[in-house]
Every structure is written in structure tokens, then in C-alpha cells.
Write an enzyme that holds these catalytic residues in place. Structure first.
Site, PDB file in Angstrom:
ATOM      1  N   ALA A   1      41.320  22.782  38.777  1.00 18.02           N
ATOM      2  CA  ALA A   1      41.447  22.441  39.741  1.00 18.02           C
ATOM      3  C   ALA A   1      41.403  20.676  40.453  1.00 18.02           C
ATOM      4  O   ALA A   1      40.975  21.707  40.877  1.00 18.02           O
ATOM      5  CB  ALA A   1      44.104  22.329  39.730  1.00 18.02           C
TER       6      ALA A   1
ATOM      7  N   GLY B   1      42.216  26.418  37.139  1.00 14.15           N
ATOM      8  CA  GLY B   1      43.001  25.581  36.277  1.00 14.15           C
ATOM      9  C   GLY B   1      42.455  25.747  34.860  1.00 14.15           C
ATOM     10  O   GLY B   1      42.902  25.215  33.994  1.00 14.15           O
TER      11      GLY B   1
ATOM     12  N   GLU C   1      43.598  29.260  33.448  1.00 10.91           N
ATOM     13  CA  GLU C   1      45.085  28.812  32.856  1.00 10.91           C
ATOM     14  C   GLU C   1      45.057  27.923  31.232  1.00 10.91           C
ATOM     15  O   GLU C   1      45.721  28.344  30.610  1.00 10.91           O
ATOM     16  CB  GLU C   1      45.456  28.415  34.130  1.00 10.91           C
ATOM     17  CG  GLU C   1      45.959  29.430  35.167  1.00 10.91           C
ATOM     18  CD  GLU C   1      46.605  28.274  36.453  1.00 10.91           C
ATOM     19  OE1 GLU C   1      47.609  28.517  36.519  1.00 10.91           O
ATOM     20  OE2 GLU C   1      46.250  27.314  36.906  1.00 10.91           O
TER      21      GLU C   1
ATOM     22  N   GLU D   1      42.426  30.820  43.255  1.00 13.89           N
ATOM     23  CA  GLU D   1      43.269  30.311  44.131  1.00 13.89           C
ATOM     24  C   GLU D   1      42.622  31.063  45.751  1.00 13.89           C
ATOM     25  O   GLU D   1      43.186  29.924  47.085  1.00 13.89           O
ATOM     26  CB  GLU D   1      44.021  30.348  43.455  1.00 13.89           C
ATOM     27  CG  GLU D   1      44.413  29.055  42.054  1.00 13.89           C
ATOM     28  CD  GLU D   1      43.848  29.927  40.903  1.00 13.89           C
ATOM     29  OE1 GLU D   1      44.157  28.916  39.785  1.00 13.89           O
ATOM     30  OE2 GLU D   1      43.353  30.972  41.036  1.00 13.89           O
TER      31      GLU D   1
END
Length: 261
Positions: free
Chosen positions: A67, A112, A115, A135
Site C-alpha cells: 500500500a 497490499g 493481499e 506490515e
């Protein structure tokens, strides 16, 4: 489908090709990228001319390297919850898509990006691909469903290790853990493999493919009775014209001509 600002799109022979194009940022996901993904997949579900989707990242270094940290750095408790819930909503739309979605993972699929890849129905990686949920290095955890989907895919023990250490997986370990369907030497070969799989799926009854998505997803939904979903979906298939076409074609020893009806 019109070309998007961040996500480049092209439709050819029933396959929608999506390229996340923020190469200077290693294709990091920001809010606008997620919003475009949401809009695109809402359209995919209703567009009969699209029979399958391939998602990849621009360039050779990264599928999606995570992200956007500049957005994450501005979060507080209230908007962090909304940030996570929006990402979860978008990835659930992808996971629930009634058209097969294949991630072609070229390079880094971290945070992300990992994911996003595991929200797709299948994953094909190049030999330089790396997967991870780093993360914890930022003092946070995955927020777009990574703690759930990774555990479902590879099991509690290994998922807990990866999530807690932030370690990356190379393609060999990712394949051995069941994270990947196939590994190919280059991005071009990985896309060709995805096309091969999609063309095979596209020869089947579209309604049946959509029902399989629902049934497989029900395995992991604690509030769903997967066996009942299967029985209901089976009954819906039997009501379809494609069911009549498929059974007649089998009895008549010819190839079926499915229309998704």
C-alpha cells in the site's frame, strides 16, 4: 472498457487485461487505485463480453509492492478502520467475481500487493516473484484481508510465522505452500499460461463457473452452510439453458455451445 488513469485495461478475445501502472512507486496501492479496481470489477460482473480477467503490475520489478506508505502515514484510529474496510470491500468484490480472475505476479507482491494477489482466484508467478506481509515492520498488521486469506491458503502455522516475522517467500516456497498455481520463467510466459487456463475455463458454462466461485468461497465463510450453497447452486444450474445444452451435447457427442443462460 475505457482505459483508466492508474489501471491500464485492454479486452481481447473475452479476456480483460488489467495492469496496475504506478511503476515509479513499484505499483503501490493508493486510494485511487482501489477505487478504480472497485469500479472495474463492478462492471466486469455485468459485462457478458468479459469472460476472464488477468491482473498484473507494470514493469518487471513489482506486481504491487504494498500500500502507499504516504497514505498510511497520515492515518488515525478512526480513518484507519475505514481505510482497512474499504480495501477489504474491494478485494471481496474481486474474490466474489463470477468470472475467473488470475494474478500474474511479476516481482514483489508485498503487503497490499500480496493481499490483492491472494484475493484473486488463481496466481501465476515469475521466477523473480517475492511474497510477504511486512506490515509488522511499520507497527501495523495487514488490513485488506491478509490475515484471513493467507491463513486459509497456507494454514495457520506458516501464516502466523509469515505475518509475525514479515519474512518474504520466494516462488519455490510459495509454490510448495500452495500459494501459487504455476511458476513461469518470464512475465510473457506467465501471461500466456494465464491465457491458456482462462481459455479452457471460457469453454465451460459461465453460470457453472460463477456457482463454483460461490461454493468455494462458502468454505471459508463461518456464517454460510457450504453444503446448502452447493445444493442451491446445483439446482440453479439445472434450471439453465446451458444445462440442457451441456447434457444434450454430451448425448449427441458434440461440443457444447454455452451462452451463459
Amino acid at each position: 472498457m475505457a482505459e483508466q488513469k492508474i489501471i491500464l485495461s485492454e479486452t481481447k478475445d473475452g479476456i480483460l487485461y488489467l495492469t496496475i501502472s504506478r511503476e515509479s512507486k513499484l505499483n503501490a496501492l493508493n486510494f485511487n487505485t482501489l477505487e478504480e479496481l472497485k469500479n472495474i470489477f463492478n462492471e466486469v460482473n455485468d459485462n457478458k463480453s468479459i469472460r476472464g480477467v488477468i491482473i498484473t503490475g507494470a514493469g518487471e520489478k513489482a506486481f504491487v509492492a504494498g500500500a502507499d506508505i504516504t497514505e498510511i502515514a497520515e492515518l488515525n484510529e478512526l480513518n484507519a478502520r475505514k481505510f482497512a474496510e474499504f480495501g477489504q470491500e474491494v478485494f471481496e468484490i474481486i474474490e466474489s467475481c463470477h468470472k475467473p480472475v488470475i494474478a500474474v505476479v511479476n516481482g514483489y507482491a508485498l503487503g497490499g500487493g500480496c493481499e490483492l494477489a491472494i484475493a484473486c482466484h488463481m496466481r501465476i508467478a515469475t521466477t523473480n516473484a517475492k511474497f510477504g506481509q511486512p506490515e509488522v515492520n511499520l507497527g501495523i498488521i495487514p488490513g485488506y484481508g491478509g490475515t484471513q486469506r493467507l491463513t486459509h491458503l497456507i494454514g495457520r502455522t506458516k501464516a502466523t510465522e509469515i505475518l509475525m516475522t514479515g519474512d518474504m517467500l520466494d516462488v519455490n516456497e510459495a509454490k510448495s505452500l500452495g500459494l501459487l498455481n504455476h511458476v513461469e520463467a518470464t512475465k510473457e510466459e506467465a501471461i500466456a499460461k494465464a491465457e491458456e487456463i482462462l481459455k479452457k475455463i471460457m469453454s465451460k458454462a459461465p453460470l457453472s463457473i460463477g456457482m463454483i466461485v460461490d461454493c468455494v468461497n462458502a468454505v471459508y465463510a463461518s456464517d454460510e452452510n457450504g453444503y446448502q450453497i452447493e445444493a442451491n447452486s446445483f439446482a440453479r444450474c439445472v434450471k439453465s439453458e446451458d444445462y440442457r445444452e451441456g447434457t444434450n451435447a454430451f448425448l449427441e457427442k458434440r461440443k457444447p455451445n454455452f451462452k451463459g443462460e
